[in-house]
Design a protein around this motif. Structure first.
Motif, mmCIF file in Angstrom:
data_model
loop_
_atom_site.group_PDB
_atom_site.id
_atom_site.type_symbol
_atom_site.label_atom_id
_atom_site.label_comp_id
_atom_site.label_asym_id
_atom_site.label_seq_id
_atom_site.Cartn_x
_atom_site.Cartn_y
_atom_site.Cartn_z
ATOM 1 N N GLN A 152 -7.020 28.647 60.571
ATOM 2 C CA GLN A 152 -7.382 28.665 61.936
ATOM 3 C C GLN A 152 -7.617 27.269 62.433
ATOM 4 N N GLU A 153 -8.170 26.362 61.459
ATOM 5 C CA GLU A 153 -8.437 25.101 62.142
ATOM 6 C C GLU A 153 -7.257 24.364 62.256
ATOM 7 N N ARG B 234 4.773 25.587 68.692
ATOM 8 C CA ARG B 234 4.527 26.985 69.062
ATOM 9 C C ARG B 234 4.906 27.773 67.606
ATOM 10 N N ALA B 235 5.891 27.537 67.200
ATOM 11 C CA ALA B 235 6.663 28.134 65.930
ATOM 12 C C ALA B 235 5.691 27.788 64.716
ATOM 13 N N GLU B 236 5.127 26.777 64.613
ATOM 14 C CA GLU B 236 4.192 26.419 63.564
ATOM 15 C C GLU B 236 2.941 27.043 63.568
ATOM 16 N N ILE B 237 2.402 27.498 64.894
ATOM 17 C CA ILE B 237 1.246 28.253 65.095
ATOM 18 C C ILE B 237 1.702 29.884 64.822
ATOM 19 N N ARG B 238 2.825 30.146 65.247
ATOM 20 C CA ARG B 238 3.183 31.724 64.579
ATOM 21 C C ARG B 238 3.185 31.720 63.102
ATOM 22 N N GLU B 239 3.962 30.779 62.467
ATOM 23 C CA GLU B 239 3.947 30.767 60.907
ATOM 24 C C GLU B 239 2.356 30.791 60.474
ATOM 25 N N ILE C 53 -4.615 25.540 63.502
ATOM 26 C CA ILE C 53 -3.993 26.322 64.782
ATOM 27 C C ILE C 53 -4.711 25.639 65.838
ATOM 28 N N SER C 54 -5.963 25.289 65.804
ATOM 29 C CA SER C 54 -6.866 24.845 66.882
ATOM 30 C C SER C 54 -6.302 23.343 67.096
ATOM 31 N N LYS C 55 -6.004 22.623 66.095
ATOM 32 C CA LYS C 55 -5.583 21.123 65.937
ATOM 33 C C LYS C 55 -4.327 21.110 66.823
ATOM 34 N N ILE C 56 -3.481 22.184 66.457
ATOM 35 C CA ILE C 56 -2.077 22.219 66.944
ATOM 36 C C ILE C 56 -2.288 22.346 68.499
ATOM 37 N N LYS C 57 -2.983 23.243 68.877
ATOM 38 C CA LYS C 57 -3.347 23.816 70.505
ATOM 39 C C LYS C 57 -3.903 22.565 71.177
ATOM 40 N N ARG C 58 -4.895 21.863 70.551
ATOM 41 C CA ARG C 58 -5.373 20.612 71.289
ATOM 42 C C ARG C 58 -4.208 19.622 71.477
ATOM 43 N N THR C 59 -3.549 19.531 70.464
ATOM 44 C CA THR C 59 -2.113 18.552 70.478
ATOM 45 C C THR C 59 -1.360 19.044 71.811
ATOM 46 N N MET C 60 -0.982 20.407 71.736
ATOM 47 C CA MET C 60 -0.294 20.866 72.607
ATOM 48 C C MET C 60 -0.827 20.868 74.002
ATOM 49 N N THR C 61 -2.033 20.941 74.151
ATOM 50 C CA THR C 61 -2.562 20.729 75.429
ATOM 51 C C THR C 61 -2.409 19.364 75.870
ATOM 52 N N ASN C 62 -2.572 18.263 75.122
ATOM 53 C CA ASN C 62 -2.241 16.822 75.447
ATOM 54 C C ASN C 62 -0.939 16.474 75.606
ATOM 55 N N VAL C 63 0.100 17.248 74.963
ATOM 56 C CA VAL C 63 1.472 17.032 75.355
ATOM 57 C C VAL C 63 1.994 17.789 76.644
ATOM 58 N N ILE C 64 1.120 19.015 76.770
ATOM 59 C CA ILE C 64 1.451 19.350 78.277
ATOM 60 C C ILE C 64 0.954 18.311 79.418
ATOM 61 N N SER C 65 -0.021 17.749 79.201
ATOM 62 C CA SER C 65 -0.510 16.801 80.147
ATOM 63 C C SER C 65 0.605 15.815 80.255
ATOM 64 N N TYR C 66 1.054 15.386 78.798
ATOM 65 C CA TYR C 66 2.260 14.361 78.693
ATOM 66 C C TYR C 66 3.176 14.554 79.679
ATOM 67 N N GLU D 61 -0.308 32.124 62.183
ATOM 68 C CA GLU D 61 -0.953 33.106 62.410
ATOM 69 C C GLU D 61 -0.467 34.230 61.425
ATOM 70 N N GLU D 62 0.862 34.117 61.065
ATOM 71 C CA GLU D 62 1.718 35.372 59.875
ATOM 72 C C GLU D 62 0.678 35.075 58.680
ATOM 73 N N ARG D 63 0.441 33.636 58.653
ATOM 74 C CA ARG D 63 -0.167 32.982 57.064
ATOM 75 C C ARG D 63 -1.476 33.823 57.195
ATOM 76 N N ILE D 64 -2.173 34.051 58.316
ATOM 77 C CA ILE D 64 -3.696 34.355 58.288
ATOM 78 C C ILE D 64 -3.321 35.712 57.992
ATOM 79 N N THR D 65 -2.601 36.410 58.816
ATOM 80 C CA THR D 65 -2.553 37.924 58.634
ATOM 81 C C THR D 65 -2.378 38.344 57.182
#
Length: 611
Positions: A475-476, A185-190, A478-491, A192-196
């Motif tokens: 953006q890509e 989540r910290a990587e995503i925030r970074e 972020i999408s990849k990290i979110k997919r991994t996070m979804t799998n980790v949540i399943s884990y 997103e800040e990079r995109i801004t």
């Protein structure tokens, strides 16, 4: 000490403990039923078993003084039991005057040794007392369970997830899912800040481009106007003037000036050298001092005069003090009245000789002093004559230098003035001072604008980063990290499922934490239910049944199969919800009945004493 995995109590001896004043022998079986009225010592047996092993009573209370019998305060408990290998042991605990002694098979041991044998206090009491875990430990029971829950390898958890999730997480190290998700989540925030930031840089670049075009047009317009003004002033500056002839004249005048200066400098330098040498000669002559050639003879004669004078004074004093009876200074014989005139005559002769010699030396000294004085006066006269002549020569050289300088300066000043006037004409031409100043100002301003234009062109030509591509890549990611996070949540969910499966009991359910499905965040919780109902809403019989299941769970997790003491069995109809795996001791209140400990089934074992 070696862990005891299983044991059954065969007998106990209790004295000085609560209601047991005198030594009381108790025999146990499997199971064992204890009956009696209130206050007959049923619960005291449970306290005695717990005290023998842990040093605390059945519910782990700290006040030990209440355990002493009022008439016999010396507590002594012997608990005999048989372990999983059929070997019998005896554990004795004595408390006398606040001093505790523990013996195991006849050897003195420490409480720490008992912890090695029977496990930590909370484990032992959670097995022995069905109500201890939930009523006494509370949320600390969660920490106890977590310590003994077997670790589930990441590979085991992944094996029960879909193949797509397995492929996504096969190279991920998920020691702590909560920390892992927090990091992602910290990587995503970074990102997103990079995109801004990139969006802001993109907008800034577009704005700067427009500004560059506007500034370039302004600079070009200013340069053109200044160049036109410069051209007009330059045309006026030398209109009607023969600058070539003026330059030739200026060169000629400069050459004449240089030649004149060179000649003048040569003569002046020569006279200056002569004058400098003469002045140095004067200084050295002034510093010269008279050196007398009579110094050594004068010193020698003076020393002799002083020596004769001293001898003369001593002889005169000796002559005046001389009398009969003294020793003669020459022959060292005693002077008598007959020899006195002879000796005095000899002394007078010596004094006269000294006086004559001194007078002669004084005459020589006076003669030398007179010669030295005349030599000094001759030296000073010659010195004064030399200095006077040299001073006159120096004054004449000074006059000649000044005269030459004045003559040369007038001619040089005339040439210098003509050169300055011609130089000013070549510089100003037909321009006034104001016009000349304006020409210089225009050229400076034009040069400044040209420098700014060059810097602006350099900045404008610099390659602009591909902001759109960088934004798209972020953006890509972020999408990849979110997919991994979804799998980790399943884990995480599967891990919780497998973890809780190890806590599975018949009617009791325990939850140590909840997983937030939207974020995968693991939140600490401690839920304890029996048949879906909260523990604080259960009846006593339901609490006992629930506690029995927890006791069996602790046996399973710790690998320790120890006796279970069930108090207040009169409130329980049956224990159909649980099948005890070890020795069970049940205490039941029978109104007004005496204490009775009945082993229902004797414990059979081959008598083997510990070595």
């Amino acid at each position: 000490m070696k862990k005891i995995e299983q044991f059954q109590i065969t007998s106990m001896s209790i004295s000085g403990f609560k209601s047991y004043e005198k030594p009381t022998e108790l025999t146990f079986g499997d199971p064992t039923v204890i009956t009696g009225g209130n206050g007959r010592g049923k619960t005291s047996i449970a306290d005695a078993i717990a005290f023998a092993v842990t040093g605390l009573p059945f519910f782990g209370e700290r006040g030990l003084d209440r355990l002493h019998n009022e008439k016999n305060p010396d507590v002594a408990i012997q608990m005999r039991f048989v372990d999983e290998n059929g070997i019998t042991h005896e554990l004795t605990r004595i408390r006398r005057n606040n001093d505790m002694s523990i013996y195991y098979d006849g050897h003195t041991i420490r409480q720490l040794d008992l912890t090695d044998l029977f496990g930590e206090r909370d484990v032992f009491l959670s097995i022995l007392n069905p109500l201890y875990f939930i009523e006494e430990l509370g949320t600390n029971g969660k920490n106890l369970l977590e310590r003994y829950l077997p670790f589930i390898p990441q590979e085991t958890i992944l094996a029960q997830l879909p193949s797509a999730v397995q492929a996504s997480l096969k190279d991920e190290v998920i020691l702590s899912p909560d920390a892992y998700l927090k990091g992602r989540r910290a990587e995503i925030r970074e990102l997103e800040e990079r995109i801004t930031y990139l969006g802001g840089q993109k907008d800034l670049a577009a704005t700067q481009k427009k500004q560059y075009e506007t500034m370039r047009a302004e600079f070009l317009e200013g340069i053109t106007a200044l160049q036109n003004e410069i051209a007009a002033l330059v045309e006026k500056q030398f209109s009607g003037l023969d600058t070539a002839e003026m330059q030739e004249r200026l060169v000629e005048l400069s050459q004449r000036y240089d030649e004149m200066a060179c000649d003048e400098r040569g003569d002046t330098v020569q006279r200056q050298k002569e004058l400098h040498a003469l002045r140095e000669k004067i200084v050295r002559r002034q510093a010269e001092q008279y050196q007398s050639k009579f110094t050594e003879p004068l010193a020698e004669i003076t020393a002799k005069v002083n020596d004769l004078g001293a001898r003369y004074k001593r002889e005169v004093v000796a002559y005046k003090a001389f009398h009969i009876g003294m020793d003669c200074p020459t022959c060292h014989r005693r002077v008598t009245e007959e020899t006195l005139p002879e000796v005095q005559a000899a002394l007078k002769k010596t004094i006269s000789e000294l006086y004559a010699a001194g007078t002669e030396l004084k005459g020589q000294l006076t003669e030398l002093q007179e010669l030295d004085k005349k030599a000094r006066e001759a030296f000073e006269a010659f010195k004064e004559a030399d200095l006077h002549k040299w001073a006159e020569d120096a004054a004449e050289l000074d006059r000649l230098c000044a005269e030459q300088s004045e003559t040369g300066s007038q001619a040089a000043e005339s040439l210098r003035s003509e050169i300055q006037n011609l130089t000013a004409e070549l510089e100003y031409g037909n321009l006034t001072q104001a016009e000349h100043d304006r020409l210089r100002e225009c050229r400076e301003q034009c040069h400044e604008l040209e420098s700014k234009l060059s810097a602006l062109n350099e900045m404008a030509s610099a390659q602009t980063p591909d902001f759109d591509r960088e934004i798209r890549e972020a953006q890509e990611a972020i999408s990849k990290i979110k997919r991994t996070m979804t799998n980790v949540i399943s884990y995480v969910s599967k891990r919780a499922e497998l973890t809780f499966s190890q806590l599975k009991m018949n009617r009791v359910e325990i939850s140590l934490y909840d997983v937030v499905k939207s974020t995968g965040e693991v939140k600490d919780t401690f839920k304890f239910t029996y048949s879906g109902r909260r523990y604080d809403r259960l009846s006593l019989s339901e609490k006992i049944r629930a506690g029995m299941e927890v006791s069996e769970l602790m046996k399973r997790l710790t690998g320790r199969n120890y006796p279970v003491f069930v108090d207040n069995m009169e409130s329980v109809d049956d224990l159909a919800n649980v099948h005890p795996t070890g020795q069970i001791i049940m205490a039941k209140c029978v109104s007004n009945a005496p204490l009775q400990v009945r082993p229902i089934k004797p414990i059979v074992f081959a008598e083997q004493r510990a070595a």
